[in-house]
Design a protein around this motif. Sequence first.
Motif, mmCIF file in Angstrom:
data_model
loop_
_atom_site.group_PDB
_atom_site.id
_atom_site.type_symbol
_atom_site.label_atom_id
_atom_site.label_comp_id
_atom_site.label_asym_id
_atom_site.label_seq_id
_atom_site.Cartn_x
_atom_site.Cartn_y
_atom_site.Cartn_z
ATOM 1 N N PHE A 1 0.828 -1.205 0.000
ATOM 2 C CA PHE A 1 0.000 0.000 0.000
ATOM 3 C C PHE A 1 0.864 1.257 0.000
ATOM 4 O O PHE A 1 0.569 2.221 -0.712
ATOM 5 C CB PHE A 1 -0.947 0.026 1.202
ATOM 6 N N VAL A 2 1.929 1.260 0.787
ATOM 7 C CA VAL A 2 2.830 2.417 0.829
ATOM 8 C C VAL A 2 3.532 2.600 -0.508
ATOM 9 O O VAL A 2 3.634 3.725 -1.025
ATOM 10 C CB VAL A 2 3.843 2.279 1.990
ATOM 11 N N VAL A 3 4.015 1.511 -1.094
ATOM 12 C CA VAL A 3 4.671 1.586 -2.407
ATOM 13 C C VAL A 3 3.695 2.119 -3.451
ATOM 14 O O VAL A 3 4.042 2.987 -4.258
ATOM 15 C CB VAL A 3 5.233 0.209 -2.823
ATOM 16 N N PHE A 4 2.464 1.625 -3.430
ATOM 17 C CA PHE A 4 1.455 2.101 -4.377
ATOM 18 C C PHE A 4 1.190 3.588 -4.185
ATOM 19 O O PHE A 4 1.174 4.350 -5.155
ATOM 20 C CB PHE A 4 0.157 1.314 -4.217
ATOM 21 N N PHE A 5 0.991 4.015 -2.949
ATOM 22 C CA PHE A 5 0.671 5.413 -2.677
ATOM 23 C C PHE A 5 1.804 6.341 -3.102
ATOM 24 O O PHE A 5 1.567 7.339 -3.799
ATOM 25 C CB PHE A 5 0.366 5.605 -1.178
ATOM 26 N N VAL A 6 3.025 6.014 -2.719
ATOM 27 C CA VAL A 6 4.166 6.879 -3.045
ATOM 28 C C VAL A 6 4.408 6.916 -4.548
ATOM 29 O O VAL A 6 4.622 7.993 -5.134
ATOM 30 C CB VAL A 6 5.431 6.419 -2.283
ATOM 31 N N SER A 7 4.352 5.767 -5.201
ATOM 32 C CA SER A 7 4.593 5.749 -6.645
ATOM 33 C C SER A 7 3.457 6.421 -7.407
ATOM 34 O O SER A 7 3.692 7.084 -8.423
ATOM 35 C CB SER A 7 4.823 4.327 -7.141
ATOM 36 N N PHE A 8 2.217 6.303 -6.936
ATOM 37 C CA PHE A 8 1.101 6.963 -7.603
ATOM 38 C C PHE A 8 1.196 8.479 -7.466
ATOM 39 O O PHE A 8 0.931 9.213 -8.435
ATOM 40 C CB PHE A 8 -0.230 6.460 -7.036
ATOM 41 N N ILE A 9 1.577 8.961 -6.301
ATOM 42 C CA ILE A 9 1.758 10.403 -6.110
ATOM 43 C C ILE A 9 2.887 10.906 -7.007
ATOM 44 O O ILE A 9 2.767 11.957 -7.645
ATOM 45 C CB ILE A 9 2.043 10.733 -4.623
ATOM 46 N N ALA A 10 3.982 10.166 -7.100
ATOM 47 C CA ALA A 10 5.096 10.558 -7.982
ATOM 48 C C ALA A 10 4.652 10.556 -9.444
ATOM 49 O O ALA A 10 5.017 11.452 -10.221
ATOM 50 C CB ALA A 10 6.276 9.613 -7.784
ATOM 51 N N PHE A 11 3.844 9.571 -9.839
ATOM 52 C CA PHE A 11 3.347 9.502 -11.209
ATOM 53 C C PHE A 11 2.427 10.691 -11.513
ATOM 54 O O PHE A 11 2.519 11.303 -12.589
ATOM 55 C CB PHE A 11 2.608 8.177 -11.429
ATOM 56 N N MET A 12 1.544 11.034 -10.592
ATOM 57 C CA MET A 12 0.666 12.190 -10.785
ATOM 58 C C MET A 12 1.476 13.482 -10.865
ATOM 59 O O MET A 12 1.181 14.356 -11.685
ATOM 60 C CB MET A 12 -0.355 12.288 -9.644
ATOM 61 N N PHE A 13 2.497 13.602 -10.033
ATOM 62 C CA PHE A 13 3.359 14.786 -10.091
ATOM 63 C C PHE A 13 4.041 14.875 -11.455
ATOM 64 O O PHE A 13 4.125 15.961 -12.048
ATOM 65 C CB PHE A 13 4.405 14.732 -8.970
ATOM 66 N N LEU A 14 4.497 13.753 -11.982
ATOM 67 C CA LEU A 14 5.112 13.720 -13.306
ATOM 68 C C LEU A 14 4.124 14.158 -14.381
ATOM 69 O O LEU A 14 4.456 14.957 -15.256
ATOM 70 C CB LEU A 14 5.638 12.324 -13.614
ATOM 71 N N LEU A 15 2.905 13.650 -14.318
ATOM 72 C CA LEU A 15 1.903 14.022 -15.314
ATOM 73 C C LEU A 15 1.551 15.503 -15.238
ATOM 74 O O LEU A 15 1.380 16.162 -16.263
ATOM 75 C CB LEU A 15 0.649 13.167 -15.156
ATOM 76 N N PHE A 16 1.429 16.044 -14.032
ATOM 77 C CA PHE A 16 1.125 17.465 -13.903
ATOM 78 C C PHE A 16 2.293 18.343 -14.339
ATOM 79 O O PHE A 16 2.101 19.371 -14.988
ATOM 80 C CB PHE A 16 0.729 17.817 -12.461
ATOM 81 N N SER A 17 3.503 17.935 -14.001
ATOM 82 C CA SER A 17 4.661 18.764 -14.350
ATOM 83 C C SER A 17 4.971 18.755 -15.842
ATOM 84 O O SER A 17 5.547 19.705 -16.365
ATOM 85 C CB SER A 17 5.897 18.324 -13.555
ATOM 86 N N THR A 18 4.599 17.688 -16.554
ATOM 87 C CA THR A 18 4.811 17.634 -18.001
ATOM 88 C C THR A 18 3.573 18.085 -18.779
ATOM 89 O O THR A 18 3.561 18.006 -20.003
ATOM 90 C CB THR A 18 5.178 16.204 -18.443
ATOM 91 N N HIS A 19 2.537 18.541 -18.063
ATOM 92 C CA HIS A 19 1.287 19.033 -18.657
ATOM 93 C C HIS A 19 0.572 17.961 -19.481
ATOM 94 O O HIS A 19 -0.128 18.285 -20.438
ATOM 95 C CB HIS A 19 1.530 20.287 -19.489
ATOM 96 N N GLN A 20 0.757 16.698 -19.124
ATOM 97 C CA GLN A 20 -0.009 15.624 -19.752
ATOM 98 C C GLN A 20 -1.467 15.675 -19.295
ATOM 99 O O GLN A 20 -2.361 15.348 -20.055
ATOM 100 C CB GLN A 20 0.591 14.264 -19.417
ATOM 101 N N ILE A 21 -1.670 16.087 -18.039
ATOM 102 C CA ILE A 21 -3.016 16.357 -17.522
ATOM 103 C C ILE A 21 -2.983 17.715 -16.855
ATOM 104 O O ILE A 21 -1.964 18.129 -16.284
ATOM 105 C CB ILE A 21 -3.515 15.263 -16.562
ATOM 106 N N THR A 22 -4.082 18.420 -16.907
ATOM 107 C CA THR A 22 -4.172 19.741 -16.295
ATOM 108 C C THR A 22 -5.490 19.863 -15.559
ATOM 109 O O THR A 22 -6.445 19.128 -15.827
ATOM 110 C CB THR A 22 -4.079 20.853 -17.352
ATOM 111 N N LEU A 23 -5.534 20.806 -14.658
ATOM 112 C CA LEU A 23 -6.763 21.120 -13.938
ATOM 113 C C LEU A 23 -7.348 22.381 -14.554
ATOM 114 O O LEU A 23 -6.805 23.470 -14.408
ATOM 115 C CB LEU A 23 -6.484 21.339 -12.453
ATOM 116 N N ASN A 24 -8.437 22.237 -15.278
ATOM 117 C CA ASN A 24 -9.103 23.387 -15.881
ATOM 118 C C ASN A 24 -10.222 23.858 -14.967
ATOM 119 O O ASN A 24 -11.024 23.084 -14.489
ATOM 120 C CB ASN A 24 -9.696 23.009 -17.245
ATOM 121 N N SER A 25 -10.237 25.190 -14.752
ATOM 122 C CA SER A 25 -11.325 25.718 -13.916
ATOM 123 C C SER A 25 -12.197 26.662 -14.678
ATOM 124 O O SER A 25 -12.025 27.037 -15.746
ATOM 125 C CB SER A 25 -10.782 26.413 -12.689
#
Length: 98
Positions: free
Chosen positions: A74-98
């Motif tokens: 569970f810890v490995v999943f959580f940490v790696s998922f947060i790192a993956f989301m950070f990668l996607l946000f930092s490379t603008h693969q996904i964005t938050l549109n408001s």
Amino acid sequence: MNKKYFQQDKISVGLIVGLGTTVMTALLLTVGLLIVGEPIDAHLRWYACVFIPLILLTRYYVKQQLNTVTKTLFVVFFVSFIAFMFLLFSTHQITLNS
């Protein structure tokens, strides 16, 4: 009593299983993309599939009632998922549109 290594309830087993399957799946996807000549940076979202084996292995260890391995996964999943989301946000693969 001689247990098999992956049936032991240790943190090291959880780390090896969790990180090992994540890295192996990512390497297979990278090799597949390189073989077909696709750019890796254009398909970063495809790397979300590395979490599928991790989720299935977590389910297996929950059923085996190996609590330390399960918590580690569970810890490995959580940490790696947060790192993956950070990668996607930092490379603008996904964005938050408001």
